[in-house]
Every structure is written in structure tokens, then in C-alpha cells.
Motif scaffolding. Structure first.
Motif, PDB file in Angstrom:
ATOM      1  N   UNK A 155     -39.406  23.196 -62.878  1.00  0.00           N
ATOM      2  CA  UNK A 155     -38.888  22.928 -61.532  1.00  0.00           C
ATOM      3  C   UNK A 155     -39.912  22.181 -60.694  1.00  0.00           C
ATOM      4  N   UNK A 156     -41.201  22.564 -60.855  1.00  0.00           N
ATOM      5  CA  UNK A 156     -42.269  21.881 -60.115  1.00  0.00           C
ATOM      6  C   UNK A 156     -42.452  20.452 -60.612  1.00  0.00           C
ATOM      7  N   UNK A 157     -42.496  20.298 -61.936  1.00  0.00           N
ATOM      8  CA  UNK A 157     -42.758  18.995 -62.557  1.00  0.00           C
ATOM      9  C   UNK A 157     -41.712  18.738 -63.634  1.00  0.00           C
ATOM     10  N   UNK A 158     -40.556  18.179 -63.280  1.00  0.00           N
ATOM     11  CA  UNK A 158     -39.501  17.989 -64.280  1.00  0.00           C
ATOM     12  C   UNK A 158     -39.869  16.999 -65.391  1.00  0.00           C
ATOM     13  N   UNK A 159     -40.862  16.134 -65.153  1.00  0.00           N
ATOM     14  CA  UNK A 159     -41.246  15.148 -66.169  1.00  0.00           C
ATOM     15  C   UNK A 159     -42.388  15.626 -67.056  1.00  0.00           C
ATOM     16  N   UNK A 160     -42.815  16.874 -66.920  1.00  0.00           N
ATOM     17  CA  UNK A 160     -43.943  17.356 -67.718  1.00  0.00           C
ATOM     18  C   UNK A 160     -43.563  17.365 -69.193  1.00  0.00           C
ATOM     19  N   UNK A 212     -35.455  24.091 -76.172  1.00  0.00           N
ATOM     20  CA  UNK A 212     -35.089  24.765 -74.915  1.00  0.00           C
ATOM     21  C   UNK A 212     -35.375  23.886 -73.700  1.00  0.00           C
ATOM     22  N   UNK A 213     -36.509  23.155 -73.734  1.00  0.00           N
ATOM     23  CA  UNK A 213     -36.842  22.265 -72.614  1.00  0.00           C
ATOM     24  C   UNK A 213     -35.813  21.145 -72.523  1.00  0.00           C
ATOM     25  N   UNK A 214     -35.393  20.607 -73.667  1.00  0.00           N
ATOM     26  CA  UNK A 214     -34.367  19.559 -73.646  1.00  0.00           C
ATOM     27  C   UNK A 214     -33.051  20.077 -73.071  1.00  0.00           C
ATOM     28  N   UNK A 215     -32.666  21.298 -73.445  1.00  0.00           N
ATOM     29  CA  UNK A 215     -31.453  21.896 -72.865  1.00  0.00           C
ATOM     30  C   UNK A 215     -31.616  22.098 -71.364  1.00  0.00           C
ATOM     31  N   UNK A 216     -32.802  22.546 -70.931  1.00  0.00           N
ATOM     32  CA  UNK A 216     -33.055  22.736 -69.503  1.00  0.00           C
ATOM     33  C   UNK A 216     -32.925  21.400 -68.773  1.00  0.00           C
ATOM     34  N   UNK A 217     -33.482  20.346 -69.344  1.00  0.00           N
ATOM     35  CA  UNK A 217     -33.412  19.021 -68.705  1.00  0.00           C
ATOM     36  C   UNK A 217     -31.973  18.535 -68.600  1.00  0.00           C
ATOM     37  N   UNK A 218     -31.193  18.757 -69.636  1.00  0.00           N
ATOM     38  CA  UNK A 218     -29.789  18.358 -69.598  1.00  0.00           C
ATOM     39  C   UNK A 218     -29.051  19.095 -68.475  1.00  0.00           C
ATOM     40  N   UNK A 267     -28.295  17.635 -60.703  1.00  0.00           N
ATOM     41  CA  UNK A 267     -28.737  16.574 -59.814  1.00  0.00           C
ATOM     42  C   UNK A 267     -30.236  16.406 -59.722  1.00  0.00           C
ATOM     43  N   UNK A 268     -30.991  17.123 -60.547  1.00  0.00           N
ATOM     44  CA  UNK A 268     -32.446  16.967 -60.563  1.00  0.00           C
ATOM     45  C   UNK A 268     -32.764  15.650 -61.265  1.00  0.00           C
ATOM     46  N   UNK A 269     -33.658  14.870 -60.669  1.00  0.00           N
ATOM     47  CA  UNK A 269     -34.027  13.594 -61.266  1.00  0.00           C
ATOM     48  C   UNK A 269     -35.136  13.835 -62.285  1.00  0.00           C
ATOM     49  N   UNK A 270     -34.809  13.577 -63.540  1.00  0.00           N
ATOM     50  CA  UNK A 270     -35.775  13.711 -64.628  1.00  0.00           C
ATOM     51  C   UNK A 270     -36.011  12.299 -65.153  1.00  0.00           C
ATOM     52  N   UNK A 271     -37.253  11.861 -65.096  1.00  0.00           N
ATOM     53  CA  UNK A 271     -37.581  10.510 -65.519  1.00  0.00           C
ATOM     54  C   UNK A 271     -37.430  10.315 -67.011  1.00  0.00           C
ATOM     55  N   UNK A 272     -37.482   9.058 -67.458  1.00  0.00           N
ATOM     56  CA  UNK A 272     -37.386   8.792 -68.895  1.00  0.00           C
ATOM     57  C   UNK A 272     -38.606   9.311 -69.637  1.00  0.00           C
ATOM     58  N   UNK A 273     -38.481   9.442 -70.935  1.00  0.00           N
ATOM     59  CA  UNK A 273     -39.543  10.025 -71.742  1.00  0.00           C
ATOM     60  C   UNK A 273     -40.834   9.222 -71.702  1.00  0.00           C
ATOM     61  N   UNK A 274     -40.766   7.942 -71.381  1.00  0.00           N
ATOM     62  CA  UNK A 274     -41.996   7.142 -71.372  1.00  0.00           C
ATOM     63  C   UNK A 274     -42.977   7.636 -70.333  1.00  0.00           C
ATOM     64  N   UNK A 275     -42.500   8.325 -69.308  1.00  0.00           N
ATOM     65  CA  UNK A 275     -43.390   8.821 -68.269  1.00  0.00           C
ATOM     66  C   UNK A 275     -43.933  10.202 -68.584  1.00  0.00           C
ATOM     67  N   UNK A 276     -43.582  10.756 -69.730  1.00  0.00           N
ATOM     68  CA  UNK A 276     -44.024  12.097 -70.078  1.00  0.00           C
ATOM     69  C   UNK A 276     -45.158  12.077 -71.084  1.00  0.00           C
ATOM     70  N   UNK A 277     -45.888  11.005 -71.142  1.00  0.00           N
ATOM     71  CA  UNK A 277     -46.980  10.906 -72.116  1.00  0.00           C
ATOM     72  C   UNK A 277     -48.064  11.918 -71.821  1.00  0.00           C
ATOM     73  N   UNK A 278     -48.603  12.471 -72.896  1.00  0.00           N
ATOM     74  CA  UNK A 278     -49.669  13.454 -72.765  1.00  0.00           C
ATOM     75  C   UNK A 278     -50.990  12.777 -72.429  1.00  0.00           C
ATOM     76  N   UNK A 279     -51.197  11.561 -72.949  1.00  0.00           N
ATOM     77  CA  UNK A 279     -52.440  10.850 -72.654  1.00  0.00           C
ATOM     78  C   UNK A 279     -52.130   9.373 -72.436  1.00  0.00           C
TER      79      UNK A 279
END
Length: 178
Positions: free
Chosen positions: A32-37, A65-71, A77-89
């Protein structure tokens, strides 16, 4: 500079089956704090926070489970960015540069001269010509290139034969009638 804490995983067979269910509320708050984490980041944080509770195999379950939560979050209506912004490094991702690009024309000429030459023989020959340029670890890459070259050579031969087909057919009819 403070060193990043290392995650502590449980020994195989020692993980608790309910471990992810017990920490799911923590994961939800974090999402909830960081939907793109990244799910990897969440899992490593959990392994640091609760050492020895999770095995590496439980990571896949967390990802599902995280993918189901994001869906479900997108449906709310929560804005979840594309996977390219979820890079670990920030390291660049993708393929390595083609090691044979600079010498491929020369290699192709060698294959034209000796088409029965194997990729290993070609690699050894070029290791002698250019020491330190390539190693046996690139053999698989060269094998793929040689395989593609051979397929193109076969296509060229088929094209040459099919372009000669009308002439060959007329010769055969002349021979049959003569």
C-alpha cells in the motif's frame, strides 16, 4: 557507510508452511505504501526481519500473491506502474555485446572455404589468430551462429537450383526428344 543486512533463509525442510500467511498483513501494508516495490525486495526484507523463517522456494509463492494483490489493487483504482520501474538495482539488463561481430565476415569466409568445419575448430582457429579475444565459453554462441550460417547456405543453394530449374527442364525435354 553502513552495510546492507543479508537475508537469512531457513534450511530446506525447516520452513513453516504458514509463514507467508502470518506476514501477509505486513506485505500488504508495504505494498500500500509502495505499490511499485519489487517482490524480491519485499522477500529480502521479510528474511531480514524474520531470519530463518522462509526458504528460497517460498519466494515464488510470494510473487504469485503479490501479483494477485496488484491485480486487485488496479481494480480498486490504485496506480501500479509497469514492471520496468520495479528494478531491484540500476545495472543495465539485456544481452551482452556480440563477441564475434568484428570477425564474423572473416569467419564466414573460412566457412565458405571449408563448410564441413565445426564451430569448435573455427573457434580454436580464431583463438590462435586473435589470442585472448574469445574463450571456449563462447562456443555455444558460435555454434548457434554457424548453424544459422549453414541454414542460409542451404537456402542459397536451393535458390540457385530453383533458378536453374527451367533450364534443366528444357535440357531434359531436349534429351528425351533427341
Amino acid at each position: 557507510m553502513q552495510e546492507k543486512p543479508k537475508p537469512v533463509y531457513a534450511e530446506p525442510g525447516q520452513a513453516r508452511v504458514q509463514a507467508l500467511r502470518m506476514v501477509w498483513p505486513i506485505v500488504c501494508r508495504r505494498l500500500e505504501e509502495f505499490p511499485n516495490i519489487n517482490a524480491t525486495q519485499i522477500f529480502e526484507e521479510l528474511c531480514v526481519q524474520f531470519p530463518g523463517r522462509f526458504t528460497r522456494k517460498q519466494y515464488k509463492t510470494l510473487v504469485r500473491r503479490v501479483n494477485l494483490w496488484r491485480r486487485a489493487a488496479r481494480a480498486r483504482g490504485v496506480v501500479v506502474g509497469p514492471k520496468t520501474y520495479r528494478r531491484l538495482n540500476d545495472k543495465p539488463r539485456g544481452r551482452r555485446p556480440d563477441i564475434f561481430k568484428d570477425h564474423w565476415e572473416e569467419m564466414a569466409r573460412c566457412l565458405e572455404e571449408r563448410p564441413d568445419q565445426t564451430a569448435l575448430e573455427l573457434l580454436v582457429e580464431f583463438q590462435v589468430r586473435y589470442p585472448g579475444r574469445c574463450s571456449l565459453r563462447q562456443l555455444h554462441t558460435l555454434q548457434k551462429r554457424v548453424r544459422a550460417w549453414r541454414q542460409q547456405a542451404v537456402q542459397r543453394l536451393i535458390g540457385e537450383v530453383s533458378s536453374l530449374a527451367p533450364y534443366l527442364a528444357s535440357d531434359s525435354t531436349r534429351l528425351a526428344s533427341g
